[in-house]
Scaffold this motif. Structure first.
Motif, PDB file in Angstrom:
ATOM      1  N   THR A 113       6.645  11.331   1.319  1.00 36.41           N
ATOM      2  CA  THR A 113       6.320  12.747   1.170  1.00 36.41           C
ATOM      3  C   THR A 113       7.315  13.333   0.177  1.00 36.41           C
ATOM      4  N   ILE A 114       6.800  14.167  -0.695  1.00 41.49           N
ATOM      5  CA  ILE A 114       7.657  14.745  -1.728  1.00 41.49           C
ATOM      6  C   ILE A 114       7.383  16.230  -1.853  1.00 41.49           C
ATOM      7  N   GLY A 115       8.381  16.942  -2.331  1.00 44.78           N
ATOM      8  CA  GLY A 115       8.236  18.370  -2.574  1.00 44.78           C
ATOM      9  C   GLY A 115       7.357  18.622  -3.784  1.00 44.78           C
ATOM     10  N   LEU A 116       6.766  19.775  -3.790  1.00 46.12           N
ATOM     11  CA  LEU A 116       5.862  20.126  -4.888  1.00 46.12           C
ATOM     12  C   LEU A 116       6.557  20.186  -6.244  1.00 46.12           C
ATOM     13  N   GLY A 117       7.826  20.548  -6.247  1.00 50.39           N
ATOM     14  CA  GLY A 117       8.551  20.714  -7.504  1.00 50.39           C
ATOM     15  C   GLY A 117       8.669  19.440  -8.320  1.00 50.39           C
ATOM     16  N   SER A 118       8.710  18.289  -7.646  1.00 49.70           N
ATOM     17  CA  SER A 118       8.852  17.027  -8.376  1.00 49.70           C
ATOM     18  C   SER A 118       7.604  16.150  -8.289  1.00 49.70           C
TER      19      SER A 118
ATOM     20  N   GLU B  79       0.873  -1.168   0.000  1.00 55.94           N
ATOM     21  CA  GLU B  79       0.000   0.000   0.000  1.00 55.94           C
ATOM     22  C   GLU B  79       0.912   1.219   0.000  1.00 55.94           C
ATOM     23  N   LEU B  80       0.670   2.162  -0.900  1.00 57.67           N
ATOM     24  CA  LEU B  80       1.538   3.317  -1.045  1.00 57.67           C
ATOM     25  C   LEU B  80       0.744   4.609  -0.928  1.00 57.67           C
ATOM     26  N   LEU B  81       1.184   5.485  -0.032  1.00 56.42           N
ATOM     27  CA  LEU B  81       0.626   6.825   0.092  1.00 56.42           C
ATOM     28  C   LEU B  81       1.710   7.809  -0.314  1.00 56.42           C
ATOM     29  N   ILE B  82       1.367   8.754  -1.177  1.00 61.91           N
ATOM     30  CA  ILE B  82       2.307   9.811  -1.552  1.00 61.91           C
ATOM     31  C   ILE B  82       1.650  11.138  -1.199  1.00 61.91           C
ATOM     32  N   LEU B  83       2.334  11.921  -0.382  1.00 60.56           N
ATOM     33  CA  LEU B  83       1.786  13.184   0.106  1.00 60.56           C
ATOM     34  C   LEU B  83       2.682  14.335  -0.318  1.00 60.56           C
ATOM     35  N   THR B  84       2.054  15.404  -0.750  1.00 60.51           N
ATOM     36  CA  THR B  84       2.788  16.622  -1.088  1.00 60.51           C
ATOM     37  C   THR B  84       1.966  17.833  -0.688  1.00 60.51           C
ATOM     38  N   GLY B  85       2.635  18.951  -0.587  1.00 64.72           N
ATOM     39  CA  GLY B  85       1.959  20.196  -0.249  1.00 64.72           C
ATOM     40  C   GLY B  85       2.984  21.270   0.054  1.00 64.72           C
ATOM     41  N   PRO B  86       2.520  22.480   0.257  1.00 63.82           N
ATOM     42  CA  PRO B  86       3.437  23.583   0.523  1.00 63.82           C
ATOM     43  C   PRO B  86       4.170  23.407   1.849  1.00 63.82           C
TER      44      PRO B  86
ATOM     45  N   VAL C 294       0.465  23.735  -6.183  1.00 63.59           N
ATOM     46  CA  VAL C 294      -0.632  22.881  -5.697  1.00 63.59           C
ATOM     47  C   VAL C 294      -1.809  22.949  -6.660  1.00 63.59           C
ATOM     48  N   ARG C 295      -2.147  24.150  -7.099  1.00 61.64           N
ATOM     49  CA  ARG C 295      -3.278  24.306  -8.032  1.00 61.64           C
ATOM     50  C   ARG C 295      -3.003  23.581  -9.356  1.00 61.64           C
ATOM     51  N   GLU C 296      -1.755  23.605  -9.818  1.00 60.70           N
ATOM     52  CA  GLU C 296      -1.403  22.957 -11.082  1.00 60.70           C
ATOM     53  C   GLU C 296      -1.573  21.437 -11.042  1.00 60.70           C
ATOM     54  N   ILE C 297      -1.340  20.835  -9.879  1.00 62.71           N
ATOM     55  CA  ILE C 297      -1.378  19.368  -9.801  1.00 62.71           C
ATOM     56  C   ILE C 297      -2.591  18.841  -9.039  1.00 62.71           C
ATOM     57  N   ARG C 298      -3.517  19.705  -8.720  1.00 68.71           N
ATOM     58  CA  ARG C 298      -4.668  19.306  -7.907  1.00 68.71           C
ATOM     59  C   ARG C 298      -5.455  18.134  -8.506  1.00 68.71           C
ATOM     60  N   ASP C 299      -5.549  18.059  -9.808  1.00 70.93           N
ATOM     61  CA  ASP C 299      -6.309  16.985 -10.451  1.00 70.93           C
ATOM     62  C   ASP C 299      -5.708  15.596 -10.208  1.00 70.93           C
TER      63      ASP C 299
END
Length: 165
Positions: A58-63, A3-10, A122-127
């Motif tokens: 958890t990953i940075g928004l840039g990648s 099971e994999l969770l990937i979280l990103t955000g400012p 965040v808005r760019e990748i929200r979908d």
């Protein structure tokens, strides 16, 4: 299968808290892998599903967008892409209270410019997100509750802690 969770955000929206919460829930947690290693990282997890049954990254928004595309090439039991966000005013206050600086500030950007760039990303990748959490009005306890209710599979485990004085 894992099971994999990937979280990103400012920065300032709660990624560090999420790491702690995922660790509490028994996840193998990794923070900010280099984009160039993402494919190898996912392959390593796939090869040892018993060792890595529950993984949170958890990953940075840039990648984030690139990592989301890479993970699609792999087979996991369940993948959840989690986005968190927060209002600019609350982000400014959190930076002020913690006395931390945004990682882009040493590059010459103001905090306001850094926060604006993060929120635009965040808005760019929200979908891409399966789960989207706004932490603006959430206390850490509330954030934990929302994160667990929406992202962590409930295994109906009962835990008892004994304390002795």
């Amino acid at each position: 299968m894992s099971e994999l969770l990937i979280l990103t955000g400012p920065y300032g929206a709660g990624r560090s808290l999420a790491i702690q919460y995922f660790q509490e829930a028994g996840f193998f947690v990794t923070d900010n892998i280099p984009l160039e290693t993402a494919d190898d990282y996912f392959s390593a997890i796939e090869k040892e599903p018993n060792k890595y049954e529950k993984v949170a990254l958890t990953i940075g928004l840039g990648s984030a967008k690139e990592v989301f595309e890479i993970v699609k090439k792999h087979s996991f039991k369940k993948i959840k892409l989690i986005g968190i966000t927060c209002s600019p005013a609350v982000l400014y206050e959190r930076f002020r209270l913690t006395r931390k600086i945004h990682p882009r500030q040493p590059l010459g950007y103001t905090l306001e410019e850094c926060v604006e760039k993060d929120l635009n990303l965040v808005r760019e990748i929200r979908d891409y997100f399966d789960v989207y959490i706004d932490t603006t009005s959430l206390t850490p306890v509330d954030f934990r509750k929302v994160l667990f209710e929406t992202c962590v599979e409930n295994r109906h485990r009962f835990t008892v802690n004994f304390l002795s004085f």
